[in-house]
Design a protein around this motif. Structure first.
Motif, PDB file in Angstrom:
ATOM      1  N   SER A  34       0.815  -1.229   0.000  1.00 38.13           N
ATOM      2  CA  SER A  34       0.000   0.000   0.000  1.00 38.13           C
ATOM      3  C   SER A  34       0.841   1.270   0.000  1.00 38.13           C
ATOM      4  O   SER A  34       0.291   2.378   0.083  1.00 38.13           O
ATOM      5  CB  SER A  34      -0.926   0.011   1.217  1.00 38.13           C
ATOM      6  N   ASP A  37       1.005   4.181  -5.280  1.00 35.27           N
ATOM      7  CA  ASP A  37      -0.319   4.480  -5.842  1.00 35.27           C
ATOM      8  C   ASP A  37      -0.942   3.241  -6.465  1.00 35.27           C
ATOM      9  O   ASP A  37      -2.139   2.968  -6.269  1.00 35.27           O
ATOM     10  CB  ASP A  37      -0.196   5.586  -6.894  1.00 35.27           C
ATOM     11  N   ARG A  40      -2.126   0.821  -3.740  1.00 34.79           N
ATOM     12  CA  ARG A  40      -3.369   1.241  -3.094  1.00 34.79           C
ATOM     13  C   ARG A  40      -4.566   1.040  -4.015  1.00 34.79           C
ATOM     14  O   ARG A  40      -5.647   0.642  -3.567  1.00 34.79           O
ATOM     15  CB  ARG A  40      -3.263   2.718  -2.678  1.00 34.79           C
ATOM     16  N   SER A  41      -4.360   1.322  -5.286  1.00 38.65           N
ATOM     17  CA  SER A  41      -5.436   1.131  -6.253  1.00 38.65           C
ATOM     18  C   SER A  41      -5.811  -0.349  -6.368  1.00 38.65           C
ATOM     19  O   SER A  41      -7.006  -0.700  -6.419  1.00 38.65           O
ATOM     20  CB  SER A  41      -5.011   1.679  -7.616  1.00 38.65           C
ATOM     21  N   GLU A  82      -6.214   7.770  -2.218  1.00 38.61           N
ATOM     22  CA  GLU A  82      -7.014   6.834  -3.011  1.00 38.61           C
ATOM     23  C   GLU A  82      -8.499   7.061  -2.707  1.00 38.61           C
ATOM     24  O   GLU A  82      -8.980   6.729  -1.622  1.00 38.61           O
ATOM     25  CB  GLU A  82      -6.609   5.390  -2.690  1.00 38.61           C
ATOM     26  N   ASN A  85     -10.816   4.085  -1.539  1.00 38.88           N
ATOM     27  CA  ASN A  85     -10.580   3.671  -0.152  1.00 38.88           C
ATOM     28  C   ASN A  85     -11.173   4.674   0.833  1.00 38.88           C
ATOM     29  O   ASN A  85     -11.732   4.293   1.864  1.00 38.88           O
ATOM     30  CB  ASN A  85      -9.075   3.532   0.111  1.00 38.88           C
TER      31      ASN A  85
END
Length: 475
Positions: A34, A37, A40-41, A82, A85
Motif C-alpha cells: 500500500s 499508488d 493502493r489502487s 485513493e 478507499n
C-alpha cells in the motif's frame, strides 16, 4: 489469534497477500503493497479496507496492540490519496471505529499517532470527509488528544484541525473559534510549548489563520493564562509564534485591530509589572515570561506599523488590504508617549556612556538584548511620512532623545541603522523638526555626524541668520 477472527474478515486479507501467511505477515505484506499508488489502487479493487475496519473492531486493546497498530498503519496507507478507499472508509463508519479505539488507547502515543494519521489522510480529500471526522471527534476526543504532551500526536492533530477549519465549512470554522474549540488549540499550544517549537508546521498554520487572519488571539492568549501568575511561558510562546508569522507574512496580511489593541495592552502591562532593575543579557526568547511578553508584543507592534505612509495605508484600506486603521488606533492610544517614556527610562547607549566616562548610570538596563532597537524601530515605522507623528515627537521633546539613538550599542545590534532610519523619517518634509535639529547641532547639544549619512548638513540661513538643515550635495 487467527482462529478467533471470522473467515469473512481474514479471507480477503489472505487472498490479497498469501493464504499461508500469519495475520502479522499478512498485514506486513499489505503495508508494503500500500506504499505506492498502484498498490493502493489494487487493494481498493479488492475491497481490503472494509476488512481492516472489521479487524479493528474485533481485536481487543491492549492485548492485541501490535496487530491493531499494524492495521492502523495499513489503513493510513490505504487512505493516502485513493478516493475509493476513502469513500469506503466513510461508508463503513471508519471515523467511529477509530474514535472508539482511541478512546481505549488515549495514553498510548504510538496507537494514537497512527489513528490520527489515518484521519489526517481522510480529511484532506474534501468537506464531506471532514464533516464525518469532525462529528466523531469534536470536541471531547480532540480535547483529550490535545492534552497528550507529545509532539508525535500534536502535529497530526493540528493538521486535522487546520484542514477541517480551512475546508470551507462555516459550522466547523465557527466551532473551532468557539470556547470549546479554542480550548483544544490552547492545549495544543501547551504541548508544543513543552515538547515542540514555534516552527511546528501545522500548529503555526492554524495559529496564523486564527490569530493573524482571524480575531481569536485575545481569547486564546487569555485561555493560556494562570490565575496565580500574570504571564506564563505558554503565553510568551504564543506571542513569539504570532510575531514570527506577522514578520513572515508582512506583505500578505494585516493583524486585526482588536488584536493590535490587545497587544498594546500587553506591552503596557508587562512594562508596568517589570522592575527594570536587571535585564537579561540575551536576545528573545530570554526564558522570563514577562520580558518575553514585553519583547514579542513590541515586535508585533513593529510589524503592525510597518506599512508605509498614512496616505498609502488609507488607499490600501479602501481596497481591503491595508492596516492604516491599526496604526491610527495605536497612535491614538498613546503609543508614542509610551515608547518615548521607555527610552528616557533606559541608561544611555554604550557609545554615549563611554564618551561621557560614565561607569554607572541612573538609567535602567535594557530588559533584553535589542529592546532599545525595537523601540526605535517602532517609532521609525510610525514616523514614515506621518506628519502627526513627527510633530508629536517634537512636541514631547523627543527629537534630542531620538538623535541619541544614532550610535552603536553593545546591547542593541543595528541600533545605529534603525536610529538613522528613524531620524530621517522624523525630518523628512518637516521644517519645524529640521529647525530644532539644526539648532541643537549648532548649540553643541548634540553632535550628529550621521546627519551626512542621510544626506543632510547644517547651514546658516542668509536671511534669518538661523541654522537650518539642507541637502548635503557633497556626499
Amino acid at each position: 489469534m487467527e482462529a478467533s477472527i471470522p473467515e469473512q474478515v481474514i479471507q480477503p486479507l489472505l487472498l490479497a497477500s498469501n493464504p499461508s501467511y500469519s495475520l502479522e505477515e499478512c498485514l506486513q505484506f499489505l503495508i508494503e503493497s500500500s506504499k505506492t499508488d498502484s498498490g493502493r489502487s489494487d487493494l481498493a479493487s479488492k475491497s481490503i479496507l472494509p476488512s481492516i475496519l472489521a479487524l479493528l473492531r474485533l481485536l481487543p486493546y491492549p492485548s492485541s496492540r501490535h496487530h491493531l497498530n499494524l492495521s492502523l498503519k495499513l489503513l493510513r496507507n490505504l487512505c493516502a490519496g485513493e478516493t475509493r478507499n476513502q469513500e469506503a472508509f466513510v461508508d463503513h463508519d471508519g471515523s467511529l471505529v477509530i474514535s472508539e479505539l482511541l478512546d481505549s488507547a488515549i495514553g498510548d502515543v504510538e496507537t494514537v499517532r497512527f489513528g490520527l494519521q489515518v484521519m489526517a489522510n481522510v480529511v484532506v480529500m474534501g468537506e464531506n470527509r471532514q464533516r464525518d471526522v469532525w462529528l466523531r471527534f469534536f470536541p471531547e476526543r480532540f480535547l483529550a488528544i490535545s492534552q497528550v504532551r507529545r509532539r508525535e500526536t500534536c502535529d497530526p492533530l493540528c493538521m486535522i484541525l487546520y484542514v477541517c477549519f480551512d475546508g470551507g465549512s462555516e459550522k466547523i470554522a465557527s466551532q473551532l473559534c468557539s470556547d470549546e474549540g479554542l480550548n483544544i488549540v490552547a492545549e495544543s499550544l501547551r504541548t508544543s510549548s513543552s515538547v515542540g517549537t514555534v516552527e511546528d508546521y501545522w500548529l503555526k498554520l492554524l495559529v496564523s489563520r486564527l490569530c493573524v487572519e482571524g480575531d481569536c488571539f485575545p481569547s486564546l492568549f487569555s485561555k493560556l493564562g494562570h490565575e496565580d501568575e500574570r504571564f506564563i511561558s505558554e503565553q510568551a510562546f504564543l506571542l513569539r509564534m504570532v510575531s514570527d508569522i506577522a514578520n513572515e507574512r508582512l506583505k500578505e496580511v494585516s493583524i486585526p485591530e482588536d488584536t493590535a489593541r490587545f497587544v498594546l495592552g500587553l506591552l503596557r502591562e508587562s512594562v508596568g509589572v517589570f522592575d527594570f532593575v536587571s535585564g537579561e543579557r540575551s536576545e528573545l526568547p530570554t526564558g522570563s515570561a514577562v520580558i518575553d511578553v514585553m519583547g514579542y508584543s513590541l515586535v508585533i507592534i513593529r510589524e503592525a506599523c510597518a506599512g508605509g505612509s498614512l496616505e498609502e495605508l488609507k488607499i490600501a484600506d479602501n481596497d481591503g488590504s491595508g492596516c492604516g486603521g491599526n496604526v491610527e488606533m495605536l497612535l491614538s492610544s498613546g503609543l508614542i508617549e509610551l515608547l518615548l517614556d521607555l527610552l528616557r527610562k533606559l541608561e544611555p547607549p554604550t557609545t554615549i556612556k563611554k564618551a561621557l566616562n560614565h561607569s554607572s548610570s541612573s538609567g535602567k538596563p535594557c530588559p533584553y538584548r535589542g529592546f532599545r532597537r525595537d523601540i526605535v524601530a517602532v517609532i521609525g515605522n510610525c514616523a514614515y511620512r506621518r506628519k502627526e507623528v513627527q510633530d508629536e515627537i517634537r512636541e514631547r521633546d523627543g527629537l534630542f532623545v531620538m538623535l541619541q539613538q544614532c550610535v552603536t550599542d553593545d546591547e542593541n545590534p543595528f541600533l545605529r541603522e534603525w536610529g538613522l532610519w528613524c531620524v530621517r523619517n522624523l525630518l523628512e518634509g518637516n521644517e519645524e523638526n529640521q529647525k530644532v535639529v539644526a539648532e541643537l547641532e549648532m548649540q553643541g547639544s548634540v553632535d550628529v555626524p550621521q546627519l551626512r549619512e542621510i544626506g543632510l548638513r547644517v547651514e546658516i540661513d542668509a536671511v534669518t541668520s538661523r541654522p537650518k538643515l539642507v541637502n548635503d550635495t557633497t556626499t
